[in-house]
Design a protein around this motif. Structure first.
Motif, short mmCIF file in Angstrom:
data_model
loop_
_atom_site.label_atom_id
_atom_site.label_comp_id
_atom_site.label_asym_id
_atom_site.label_seq_id
_atom_site.Cartn_x
_atom_site.Cartn_y
_atom_site.Cartn_z
N ARG A 138 4.73 -14.14 -42.47
CA ARG A 138 3.90 -13.92 -43.66
C ARG A 138 2.88 -12.80 -43.41
O ARG A 138 2.70 -11.90 -44.25
N VAL A 139 2.22 -12.85 -42.26
CA VAL A 139 1.23 -11.82 -41.94
C VAL A 139 1.90 -10.45 -41.82
O VAL A 139 1.36 -9.44 -42.29
N SER A 140 3.08 -10.42 -41.19
CA SER A 140 3.79 -9.15 -41.04
C SER A 140 4.18 -8.57 -42.40
O SER A 140 4.07 -7.36 -42.64
N VAL A 141 4.63 -9.45 -43.30
CA VAL A 141 5.00 -8.98 -44.65
C VAL A 141 3.78 -8.43 -45.38
O VAL A 141 3.85 -7.38 -46.03
N LEU A 142 2.63 -9.14 -45.25
CA LEU A 142 1.41 -8.65 -45.90
C LEU A 142 0.99 -7.30 -45.34
O LEU A 142 0.59 -6.41 -46.09
N GLU A 143 1.06 -7.17 -44.01
CA GLU A 143 0.69 -5.89 -43.40
C GLU A 143 1.63 -4.78 -43.84
O GLU A 143 1.19 -3.66 -44.12
N GLN A 144 2.93 -5.09 -43.89
CA GLN A 144 3.89 -4.09 -44.33
C GLN A 144 3.65 -3.69 -45.78
O GLN A 144 3.68 -2.50 -46.13
N GLU B 281 0.82 -3.91 -47.34
CA GLU B 281 -0.43 -3.16 -47.40
C GLU B 281 -0.20 -1.70 -47.00
O GLU B 281 -0.74 -0.78 -47.63
N ARG B 282 0.60 -1.50 -45.94
CA ARG B 282 0.90 -0.12 -45.53
C ARG B 282 1.68 0.62 -46.61
O ARG B 282 1.40 1.80 -46.89
N GLU B 283 2.65 -0.06 -47.22
CA GLU B 283 3.43 0.59 -48.27
C GLU B 283 2.56 0.90 -49.48
O GLU B 283 2.67 1.98 -50.08
N ASN B 284 1.70 -0.06 -49.86
CA ASN B 284 0.81 0.17 -51.01
C ASN B 284 -0.15 1.32 -50.73
O ASN B 284 -0.45 2.13 -51.61
N GLU B 285 -0.63 1.37 -49.48
CA GLU B 285 -1.56 2.44 -49.12
C GLU B 285 -0.85 3.80 -49.18
O GLU B 285 -1.42 4.80 -49.63
#
Length: 423
Positions: free
Chosen positions: A200-206, A208-212
């Motif tokens: 879950r944390v990895s998906v959120l980080e990914q 976030e990076r994609e959104n950024e």
């Protein structure tokens, strides 16, 4: 596999709980069967009960013999009564039989039975087998209850953990990735929960990076498309002026000029469309590679050019005299974008009847550019809310400060940038 990790496996824990439940069940069985059952059958405290039970049995058999008018031989051979009366069995004798006090059947008492053709002595004995069978059945049942009372709560605990993990997975699969999965313990279910939480944390980080990345691209395209509209508008204006002043030229010259104006207008329309599509309220990421340039010369050139553009649009604007020499450590493109946005806003929203005042002052640390213009009652275009934030972000990312204020119909802009004195 690591030995310490192996000891924490869920199967080993289940085996340990099942083993403990089995040992407890065996203890209950032995206590009830070998202890309580034997004491009830052989304990002296129950002798009066067994004596009464034996006497009641003989009386019941006497009534049975009398009712059926059995002879002595029929009474001795009958088995129907014993099948129905399992707690006592009878021994018959034609004469009294004596038992010593240390006999295991010390509770036996001989009773004379009246039969149709004579009498016979009946001796009643409690049926140990029957009572031991009852004790065995009860002991096994109690042991089984004890076993499941210990094992089932642990099984239900495991099922509850699996159910909770499944429910939490449904929450995550439903799109609520902010839900945190907390797992305690060291078995497989705990590891599964921690792995799901890590995923879950990895998906959120990914995400976030994609959104950024998407947002950064959108910011860049929006800001560039916004800044591109100013030179395109200026270019179109210049071409229009050329067309008005080139009357009488050759048709070919006129055709090329018309084609240039048409293409410039098309580029401006495409820039406007791109701007509307990617419009955001933030500025693009900072530009790397700042240049050290002569601040007084660059500002003089930029402000003079833009003042000339304002004058061509009907404004009163005089370029200021910049005294002293200083250097600016800023990308030239950023500085051009700042002034393009400033003067573009003036052309849209300033009052042409009021003069535009521009001043530049410099000290040992900063250069301050101040612009003041009247505010038109009716703006030429609707504000998109991006020009001033873009200016502020461009200035601030170069360690400067931009302040905008309005007072009594006058709009003021004060930009401060750090300077470096020439060596």
């Amino acid at each position: 596999m690591n030995k310490k990790k192996y000891k924490t496996r869920l199967g080993l824990k289940f085996t340990a709980v099942a083993g403990a439940a089995l040992i407890a069940a065996l203890c209950v069985f032995i206590t009830l069967y070998e202890g309580l059952t034997w004491w009830v059958i052989n304990g002296e405290e129950f002798d009066p009960y067994w004596e009464e039970e034996c006497q009641t049995a003989i009386e019941s058999f006497q009534d049975y013999v009398t009712e059926h008018e059995f002879t002595v031989d029929q009474a001795i051979r009958d088995i129907t009564w014993e099948k129905n009366y399992k707690t006592v069995f009878l021994y018959f004798s034609s004469s009294p039989v004596e038992y010593t006090d240390d006999s295991e059947q010390g509770r036996v008492a001989g009773t004379l039975l009246e039969c149709a053709d004579g009498t016979v002595y009946a001796y009643a004995f409690s049926s140990d087998t029957h009572y031991y069978n009852i004790g065995l059945t009860g002991s096994i049942a109690a042991a089984a209850v004890c076993f499941f009372l210990i094992l089932l709560p642990y099984v239900y605990h495991i099922i509850h953990r699996i159910t909770n993990l499944s429910r939490e997975m449904e929450i995550l699969s439903g799109g609520n990735l902010s839900y945190e999965i907390v797992s305690v313990g060291n078995d497989e279910l705990s590891e599964l929960g921690r792995n799901i939480e890590g995923m879950r944390v990895s998906v959120l980080e990914q995400m976030e990076r994609e959104n950024e990345a998407v947002l950064s691209n959108s910011r860049l395209i929006t800001a560039l498309s916004h800044d591109l509209r100013t030179p395109l508008t200026r270019l179109t204006g210049y071409l229009e002026i050329l067309r008005l002043k080139q009357a009488g030229q050759s048709p070919e010259h006129q055709r090329y000029l018309d084609a240039s104006i048409e293409n410039a207008q098309r580029m401006k329309e495409l820039s406007d469309e791109m701007f509307r599509h990617f419009q955001v309220k933030q500025s693009p990421a900072p530009t790397e590679g700042a240049d050290r340039v002569s601040g007084n010369l660059l500002l003089s050139q930029l402000i003079s050019e833009l003042c000339f553009d304002l004058q061509a649009s009907g404004f009163t604007a005089e370029p200021p005299v910049i005294n002293g020499e200083f250097d600016l450590h800023i990308p030239t493109l950023d500085l051009k974008r700042i002034f393009d946005n400033l003067f573009s806003n003036m052309k849209k929203y300033a009052d042409k009847s009021k003069a535009v005042c521009i001043s530049v002052t410099c000290d040992a640390a900063y250069v301050t550019i101040t612009l003041q213009n009247g505010i038109a009652e009716k703006a030429q275009a609707q504000s998109n809310g991006l020009g001033l934030p873009t200016i502020r972000n461009l200035v601030e990312r170069n360690d400067g400060q931009a302040v905008f204020s309005t007072s009594e119909g006058i709009f003021s802009t004060v930009i401060t940038l750090p300077v470096e004195l020439p060596v």
